[in-house]
Structure formats: structure tokens, C-alpha cells
Design an enzyme around this catalytic site. Structure first.
Site, PDB file in Angstrom:
ATOM      1  N   LYS A   1      38.525 -49.136  45.491  1.00  0.00           N
ATOM      2  CA  LYS A   1      38.243 -49.869  44.248  1.00  0.00           C
ATOM      3  C   LYS A   1      39.551 -50.290  43.606  1.00  0.00           C
ATOM      4  O   LYS A   1      40.406 -49.444  43.297  1.00  0.00           O
ATOM      5  CB  LYS A   1      37.512 -48.956  43.268  1.00  0.00           C
ATOM      6  CG  LYS A   1      36.066 -49.306  43.051  1.00  0.00           C
ATOM      7  CD  LYS A   1      35.539 -48.517  41.868  1.00  0.00           C
ATOM      8  CE  LYS A   1      34.056 -48.667  41.740  1.00  0.00           C
ATOM      9  NZ  LYS A   1      33.532 -47.933  40.586  1.00  0.00           N
ATOM     10  N   ILE A   2      39.678 -51.595  43.410  1.00  0.00           N
ATOM     11  CA  ILE A   2      40.851 -52.157  42.733  1.00  0.00           C
ATOM     12  C   ILE A   2      40.341 -52.922  41.510  1.00  0.00           C
ATOM     13  O   ILE A   2      39.470 -53.799  41.652  1.00  0.00           O
ATOM     14  CB  ILE A   2      41.620 -53.145  43.665  1.00  0.00           C
ATOM     15  CG1 ILE A   2      42.075 -52.465  44.976  1.00  0.00           C
ATOM     16  CG2 ILE A   2      42.798 -53.801  42.940  1.00  0.00           C
ATOM     17  CD1 ILE A   2      43.216 -51.487  44.853  1.00  0.00           C
TER      18      ILE A   2
END
Ligand code: E4P
Length: 216
Positions: free
Chosen positions: A92-93
Site C-alpha cells: 500500500k502506497i
């Protein structure tokens, strides 16, 4: 519609993996904290162990980087991938850093290294569309957080879906920030490929008095 579980609670994960209805699991630093996790890597390894126990395919597990700087995000993402050695690893960015600058180049670099990215914290269709163009495998639109800003959550999801379809982008929309059971249907109706649901809403979604009465 695919169902992801938005939690790091091992009991809930095991309970719902056993049913066969899960297509993935999403975590974030807040979720880890509320599950009492002090060692994220260990917690993710335990979740992966449960997935392997109950499911024959390596379903997606979203794990968020803790750093805000692009260089550190890349380093952490690679270390999670190397340490976990799990095919469903999804990094997750966030779409933006705390200074408001975008993290599209981080997404692109990870995508070029064949690392699945879930671009999170998207509030607008353009953020989600840009993340998909940068190579994010998943783009997360946060339904209730969108509504908190006064925007229409359904409209942002619909526009994003239309663009993903029109450009034939290989990204799926995850709708998160589900705070009521009816949000699930609204997200799905607007075009979410996936809805990530806090476990407490699943019994509510399954419950119907008429079924109970019929069984009686
Ligand atoms: C998704 O993973 C989001 O982080 C999460 O669903 C946010 O939910 P909230 O807006 O209720 O905190």
C-alpha cells in the site's frame, strides 16, 4: 464483486477465511495498532499462515509502508516483499505524502519491478486514475472519507471505473472506508471491483429476520 476484509484481527480473519468468501485482506498502520500489533512483519506472517491454511490460492494481502519519503517507501516495500515471500503481497502506497506531493513515481517503480501496489487514500477520480496509469494493481477510493469532504463517493467511483474500462487499465478499484452496511451496496453499485469490509459488517449483511423465521 470481490470481498476483502479490512482488518488485522487474526480471530476475525480465521473466522471469515473458513467461509471461503474472502478474496483478499487489507491492513494499514491504524488497523494494525487497533489489533494490538507491535511487530507488523510478524502479524503479516501470521495472516499469511492462516491464508495458506484455508485457501488454495495466494489471495491479496495489503501491507502499507510506514515511511513518508519516496526513497524509504521503496526500501520498505522491497524489504516486505523479500521478507514475506508471499505471492499475494500487495504494497500500500498513499497517493500523496504528508507534504501533499504525489507518490506516483514510487508506484511506477514498484510496478516496473512486478510488485503489486494498492494506491491508497484516493479521494478523487483523478488521483485514482493517475495511480492506475502509473501501474497500481489496485486503487483504493475511501468512500466515507470522500463524503467527509463533501464530494459524492458514488460519483468518484463511477468516474474512475469508466476511465479504467475505457483505457483498458489492468487495475481494480477497492472501495474502503465502509462505515455502514449499506455503503457496501452503494460502492458496488457505483462500480467498485472490490469492497474492503470491516468484519463487524459481515454478520449484519448476512442477517435477515425472514430467513430466521423461515428456519423456525
Ligand atoms: C482502507 O484500507 C482504509 O484505510 C480504511 O477503510 C479507512 O477507513 P476509515 O475512513 O473508516 O478510517
Amino acid at each position: 464483486m470481490k470481498i476483502f476484509l479490512d482488518t488485522a484481527d487474526l480471530k476475525e480473519i480465521e473466522r471469515w477465511l473458513k467461509t471461503g468468501i474472502l478474496d483478499g485482506i487489507t491492513t494499514n498502520p491504524t488497523i494494525l495498532k487497533s489489533a494490538g500489533v507491535t511487530e507488523p512483519i510478524l502479524a503479516w506472517k501470521q495472516i499469511i499462515g492462516l491464508i495458506r491454511k484455508y485457501i488454495s490460492v495466494p489471495i491479496s494481502l495489503s501491507m502499507e509502508v510506514f515511511s513518508d519519503s519516496p526513497e524509504e517507501m521503496l526500501k520498505q516495500a522491497r524489504s516486505f516483499v523479500n521478507e514475506l515471500k508471499y505471492e499475494g503481497t500487495t504494497i500500500k502506497i498513499p497517493i500523496l505524502g504528508i507534504d501533499g506531493t504525489d507518490r506516483l513515481a514510487v508506484i511506477r517503480e514498484l510496478a516496473q519491478q512486478r510488485i503489486a501496489v494498492n494506491c491508497t487514500a484516493c479521494i478523487t477520480w483523478f488521483q485514482a486514475f493517475a495511480a492506475a496509469k502509473a501501474g497500481a494493481r489496485y486503487v483504493s477510493l475511501l468512500y466515507r472519507r470522500i463524503m467527509d469532504t463533501g464530494l459524492d463517493g458514488g460519483a468518484e467511483i463511477r468516474r474512475t471505473r469508466r476511465l479504467i474500462n475505457r483505457h483498458r487499465l489492468p487495475s481494480e478499484i477497492i472501495v474502503g472506508s465502509i462505515r455502514q452496511k449499506n455503503d457496501v451496496l452503494k460502492a458496488y453499485g457505483a462500480g467498485a471491483h472490490i469492497v474492503t469490509i470491516p468484519p463487524r459488517f459481515l454478520p449484519e449483511l448476512l442477517m435477515n429476520e425472514k430467513s430466521v423465521e423461515t428456519q423456525k
